[in-house]
Write a protein that holds these residues in place. Structure first.
Motif: not given
Length: 500
Positions: A130-145
């Motif tokens: 779902n869109a909310n979970d997808l966005r949060f995963k992308v956010w977390n990975h972006s911050i990790e980078l």
């Protein structure tokens, strides 16, 4: 006492008029209890009640009270959640550019995510995150980078200069946006002394949760769309189509087996999210996935291929069909073709280990063999072949690639490695080039302090250089059927990217 009271209440209900000597005593205790309760409750709740009444904005997130979040800024933003491999991410980026232009929003340029660090799922099978979970995963990975100092912006790889020069759409780097929106110094996130900035990670987590839509929408501040490919196909200016059913729907077997209740509708993106809509007044509009692909006579998620009633968007659609790599990558690929291969060559793009492709080795090698047999008949020998594959060279033994490697009289094979000097030198140029500064002030200028977040490792640009080399293959391309990488190379060849 309890039984007496019970008896009296029962007696009172049956015969309310006759006098009862115990009634005044009972009434006295009830009145006394009410007075005590009133006094205690007043002292207990008056402070909190006053606090709520004097702070009507207590439920509004901090990010939405800033200049940018409160809609005071004239600039509105579009964020989305890229995923999967680079080719998919590039396809989504093009769609994001289009959506941002249609909705007149500044596009937040994402990083290049690690290959399959975030997966969407399957649109045809109606099985996606779902869109909310997808966005949060992308956010977390972006911050990790950012924290790991491995951050590479899409604008470091893709040349946006032609779009910026014609003001087709405005861009802002993800790191700059995060600093503004979340009110944090993003450079301190990757500081060596994290003990001084421990609250930053929690602030970023909360900010990401808000932007992802996990806390719901905030009026005039954030609208996080929950639409995805299971329910919506986005269109633009297609008269009579807004709200109608799409031609592709889940079949009865899938509905029963997966208990699917989704109905796919075609919806005009401008009418849904443009001026006058709830989303239209939000400072930030957040999409989920923007990936689309043709499927059974329709599109999986976005069906905007022309806009005859809007020449600005029509021109942009043509412009973004092909967006080249930055000059550093193009020049690197050309140099390898001219100075290392030094002759007309064939490109063999062989995707063998990933996903569905690991089950189609025979078909992939058969297509390559047929092409090479044809070239052998025409001559001259040896035939120069640039091999672009995810199969490590040490595993070529026993495969058709191993056979070609042994037949050095007929074939001369070339490969590129990530550690090759040409690739490494190009990666260093990209790190020091600061291409993001062309469309937004450099991230490090936000605080004027130390440049904590300069990348410590070079970008993995091997794929992009290999694609460029393949675009220079004068003897042709043998691509893996169904591979988006092969489609990308074909597009580069169509646009003659390798011409001087």
């Amino acid at each position: 006492m309890d039984s007496t009271l019970h008896f009296n209440r029962t007696k009172w209900k049956k015969r309310p008029n006759p006098p009862n000597c115990k009634t005044p005593l009972l009434t006295f205790f009830i009145l006394l209890f009410c007075i005590v309760f009133f006094i205690s409750s007043k002292s207990l709740f008056s402070t909190s009640t006053l606090q709520i009444s004097t702070n009507s904005k207590s439920d509004i997130p901090l990010q939405c009270t800033t200049t940018i979040g409160a809609g005071v800024s004239s600039e509105n933003f579009l964020w989305y959640a890229p995923h999967s491999g680079f080719s998919n991410q590039l396809s989504e980026f093009k769609n994001a550019i289009l959506m941002a232009a249609i909705l007149n929003r500044t596009l937040i340029v994402p990083p290049v995510l690690d290959h399959h660090a975030v997966a969407l799922g399957s649109c045809p099978k109606f099985r996606v995150l779902n869109a909310n979970d997808l966005r949060f995963k992308v956010w977390n990975h972006s911050i990790e980078l950012i924290i790991d100092r491995r951050y590479t912006s899409m604008a470091d790889i893709i040349d946006l200069s032609s779009l910026i020069s014609i003001s087709a759409v405005k861009f802002i780097d993800f790191r700059v946006f995060v600093s503004m929106w979340c009110g944090v110094n993003i450079n301190l996130v990757c500081s060596k002394d994290l003990s001084k900035h421990s609250s930053l990670h929690e602030s970023l987590r909360q900010c990401g949760s808000l932007l992802s839509g996990l806390n719901g929408n905030v009026k005039n501040c954030l609208f996080a769309s929950e639409e995805d490919c299971r329910m919506t196909v986005w269109t633009y200016q297609k008269d009579g189509e807004d709200g109608i059913l799409d031609s592709f729907q889940p079949d009865d077997e899938l509905k029963t087996k997966k208990k699917i209740t989704f109905v796919r509708k075609r919806r005009d993106v401008h009418r849904t999210f443009g001026p006058g809509s709830e989303a239209g007044s939000a400072s930030v509009l957040a999409f989920g996935s923007l990936f689309t692909a043709p499927y059974k006579g329709s599109e999986s998620h976005i069906d905007i291929h022309e806009a005859p009633q809007d020449q600005r968007i029509q021109s942009l659609i043509q412009k973004i069909e092909f967006i080249p790599f930055v000059p550093e990558i193009i020049n690197c690929g050309k140099m390898f073709a001219l100075q290392t291969i030094k002759a007309p060559f064939l490109c063999a793009q062989l995707r063998l280990l990933d996903g569905q492709f690991k089950n189609h080795w025979r078909a992939t090698f058969r297509a390559l063999k047929e092409k090479l047999d044809f070239l052998k008949e025409k001559g001259p020998l040896p035939i120069h072949v640039f091999v672009m594959t995810d199969l490590p060279m040490r595993n070529w033994t026993g495969t058709y690639l191993g056979d070609l490697e042994k037949d050095s009289d007929a074939f001369k094979l070339f490969i590129l490695r990530e550690g090759d000097k040409l690739v490494m030198d190009t990666a260093k140029k990209l790190v020091s080039g600061g291409r993001n500064a062309k469309f937004q002030p450099a991230v490090n200028s936000l605080d004027g302090g130390e440049k904590h977040c300069n990348p410590q490792s070079l970008s993995d640009i091997l794929l992009f250089v290999e694609e460029t080399v393949c675009s220079c293959a004068r003897l042709g391309l043998v691509g893996t059927a169904g591979s988006t990488i092969a489609e990308s190379i074909e597009l580069m060849r169509k646009n003659s990217i390798c011409l001087p």
